[in-house]
Design a protein around this motif. Structure first.
Motif: not given
Length: 707
Positions: A654-667
């Motif tokens: 499967y081709r997994a397309r990832l949408y994830q928090d960036g390295r410095n992400a913080d809410y």
């Protein structure tokens, strides 16, 4: 369907007088992990206890009723017959978290009769499932009684310890409170009275609303709720802090001295307890729908799960308004004086803008709020009967033009009916309003019940309103219309019986982020909701805010990262999902690709990991396709999670397309940093991911042909 009646080996013991020594019967779930022990006291009281893997999870709990102008029922009961049967079948979900649901349980039926001069009859049905237990009362036809008026149903749940609870107060009018985590002995529902953000609230007892989820000291999870709430009052659970007992308190009315009135024969809703060794098992349980009757509507192929956009968030952002700016003449008819304020959102032109955006992005629905007359007096007025007209548009909204324009572009308008809780006005217009929808090919409506119920003295969750909500479903079904109810009665699995109950609100939703006095929902809110409110049924939470800092509302914000907003489309189940933000906030955004792609109707759903109020990860496979989607969210704690992809088809890449928090992400400080990448995974893959504080992860998984 397979139904087997087993021999009743204890009948001779039970047919004696209730003055004998206490007797007991037990019934176990198919795998024997859950057992219900039925207890008959020497005074003819009927009680029960519940065991999970031979450990007691509910201590002896007694059952009785207080009646209006009649003696209570609960003493001097003799068990006439006790019958155990097994049931195992599989039924199709026309839409839902999965395509088929197995309904496998063992049932005990007790036929009871009083030994005193009343000689009234009552039946009790106990069901033991592998994922929980349930019971209900039934009153058969009998001489001398044609109806019962119930002052209170005294159903007890005696806990075995001071468990950790995630709860909202037992408000008779609204479920939109924040959840509190505390020990059962620390529950203080009365402290939640008079919340400034809630349009209608009434908390008369130290009680909690259901579902309420508990975790024992040994890690067992219990969630208390009710199923098949039909022609009855909603149940709250009173809290006795000293005895650590939960006890049913029905929602009442100021217009009658009793809480429920029913003609015989009738059965109460099911009282149910989900039992799980792990929190994740609560989400994967289908106990609440299994306790409802099969589909009564027949072919419901006209119900279409969909994503939608619409004219809604802009009102909460104060960039437009629901009302047009009309006034009433001396006959109380709405008239256009030509002095409209110019901020009306539901215009023909603005709706076409949303239609164009939806069509360009493969989104099937456009919700339009504020299209009909009456919004000038919809809230804050004591006399709201007759205010709303559910067939008459404001002067700047052409319903026919809009629906034709949408149809040409493969988009459907979603109707909106805000009743302002003027219930009789809505009932008088329902047939006409639904016929209008049918005429224009509109197949779903979002209903609303903001404010105190009219007539005064009724509450949103009492029997009178339970029957109204059901009448809406039944009337809408005649016109092939699906209902998305806001300010609703709680979800109790009735979507199985009436699949046009497509979704509902019934929780503190996204809009509170725009205007709540606390500045927004706390970051632990949704990791709690997944293990509490979502156990009851689909949630119309309206995710998809990309302008997280809310430029138009500097005192408010959404406590989330962008990745978490995407993950919510998988985590929070609903067959209708809104992309709630302004179209311009989506234009040109790579993140919007996930919203375009994600499905809303599922063949299979699996909760991969999670703990109540902390984090949760869910994988879902689309219906009529081979793609999977994964969503994961966390509270304020940044954490590493592991996802085992063994749920994927073997021998398939499967081709997994990832949408994830960036390295410095913080809410708090950097909510919009998003990293998008692709990986190749298969059923043997195990991947590590980092979730930022208040963050999330969204994954789409597409099979690679030939691999």
């Amino acid at each position: 369907m397979i139904k087997k009646i087993l021999p009743v080996i204890f009948t001779a013991i039970l047919l004696g007088s209730c003055s004998q020594e206490p007797q007991s019967i037990s019934v176990s779930s198919p795998s024997k992990n859950n057992r219900i022990q039925i207890i008959q006291s020497s005074k003819g009281r009927i009680g029960y206890a519940v065991f999970h893997d031979n450990a007691m999870v509910l201590d002896t709990s007694w059952l009785s009723f207080d009646l209006y102008e009649a003696d209570p029922i609960g003493q001097n009961l003799m068990i006439q017959t006790a019958t155990i049967s097994t049931h195992d079948d599989t039924w199709p979900m026309p839409w839902g978290e999965q395509t088929e649901v197995r309904n496998h349980y063992t049932e005990l039926q007790l036929v009871l009769q009083e030994t005193d001069e009343n000689a009234r009859q009552m039946e009790l049905y106990f069901r033991a499932y592998d994922d929980g237990v349930a019971f209900r009362y039934a009153f058969p036809e009998q001489e001398g009684i044609d109806s019962l008026k119930i002052l209170e149903e005294n159903t007890e749940f005696s806990l075995t310890g001071d468990h950790t609870a995630w709860w909202i107060p037992g408000d008779w009018d609204i479920y939109e409170h924040l959840y509190t985590k505390s020990k059962v002995s620390e529950i203080d529902a009365l402290s939640k009275r008079d919340h400034p953000d809630l349009a209608a609230t009434y908390i008369p007892n130290n009680a909690v609303n259901t579902p309420v989820t508990l975790r024992t000291g040994s890690g067992i999870h219990l969630s208390f709720h009710e199923a098949n709430l039909t022609d009855y009052s909603g149940m709250t659970l009173g809290v006795d802090k000293e005895s650590l007992q939960l006890k049913s308190i029905l929602v009442g009315s100021e217009n009658r001295p009793y809480k429920v009135s029913r003609a015989l024969p009738f059965a109460t809703p099911w009282r149910m307890v989900q039992i799980a060794d792990q929190a994740t098992d609560l989400i994967d349980s289908r106990l609440v729908v299994n306790l409802n009757e099969p589909n009564k509507l027949g072919d419901v192929s006209w119900i279409e799960p969909k994503k939608y956009v619409g004219i809604w968030w802009e009102m909460h952002m104060n960039t437009s308004r629901w009302d047009y700016g009309m006034t009433k003449d001396t006959n109380k008819n709405w008239i256009d004086t030509g002095k409209a304020h110019g901020k009306h959102g539901a215009t023909t032109a603005n709706t076409k803008r949303y239609i164009d955006f939806a069509a360009a992005n493969g989104i099937k629905g456009v919700l339009v709020e504020g299209w009909n007359t009456g919004w000038e007096e919809w809230i804050g007025f004591e006399d709201r009967e007759g205010v709303f007209d559910f067939v008459t548009s404001y002067p700047d909204y052409d319903l026919e033009e809009v629906t034709n324009y949408a149809k040409e572009r493969g988009v459907e308008i979603i109707m909106h009916h805000e009743t302002s809780s003027a219930v009789k006005t809505y009932e008088q217009q329902m047939d006409t309003a639904y016929a209008l929808m049918k005429k224009y090919g509109i197949g779903s409506v979002k209903t609303g019940y903001v404010g105190k119920i009219i007539p005064k003295g009724e509450y949103h969750h009492g029997q009178w309103m339970v029957n109204h909500y059901r009448k809406v479903l039944e009337t809408a079904a005649k016109y092939q219309i699906a209902i998305n109810a806001h300010e609703p009665i709680k979800a109790t699995g009735i979507r199985r019986t009436y699949p046009n109950a497509i979704s509902r609100e019934g929780l503190r939703g996204q809009e509170f982020n725009a205007w709540s006095s606390e500045g927004g929902n706390p970051v632990e809110h949704l990791p709690i909701v997944a293990f509490t409110r979502m156990l009851a049924g689909p949630i119309d939470f309206t995710p998809g805010v990309f302008d997280i800092m809310l430029q138009e509302k500097p005192d408010n914000r959404v406590n989330t990262t962008l990745a978490q907003q995407l993950a919510l489309y998988v985590v929070l189940y609903s067959p209708i999902q809104m992309a709630c933000d302004f179209p311009e906030n989506y234009e040109g955004s790579m993140a919007f690709g996930f919203i375009r792609d994600v499905a809303v109707d599922w063949e299979k759903s699996i909760t991969l990991n999670g703990e109540v109020g902390e984090y949760v990860t869910i994988a879902r496979k689309e219906r009529n396709g081979d793609r999977w989607f994964v969503g994961s969210i966390t509270d304020a704690k940044a954490r590493d999670i592991v996802i085992n992809f063994d749920f994927l088809m073997p021998n398939q890449s499967y081709r997994a397309r990832l949408y994830q928090d960036g390295r410095n992400a913080d809410y708090k400080t950097n909510p919009n940093e998003l990293q998008i990448e692709e990986r190749i995974v298969n059923s043997n893959s195990m991947e590590f991911f980092k979730l930022a504080s208040g963050g999330g992860l969204a994954i789409s998984l597409t099979p690679i042909e030939g691999k």
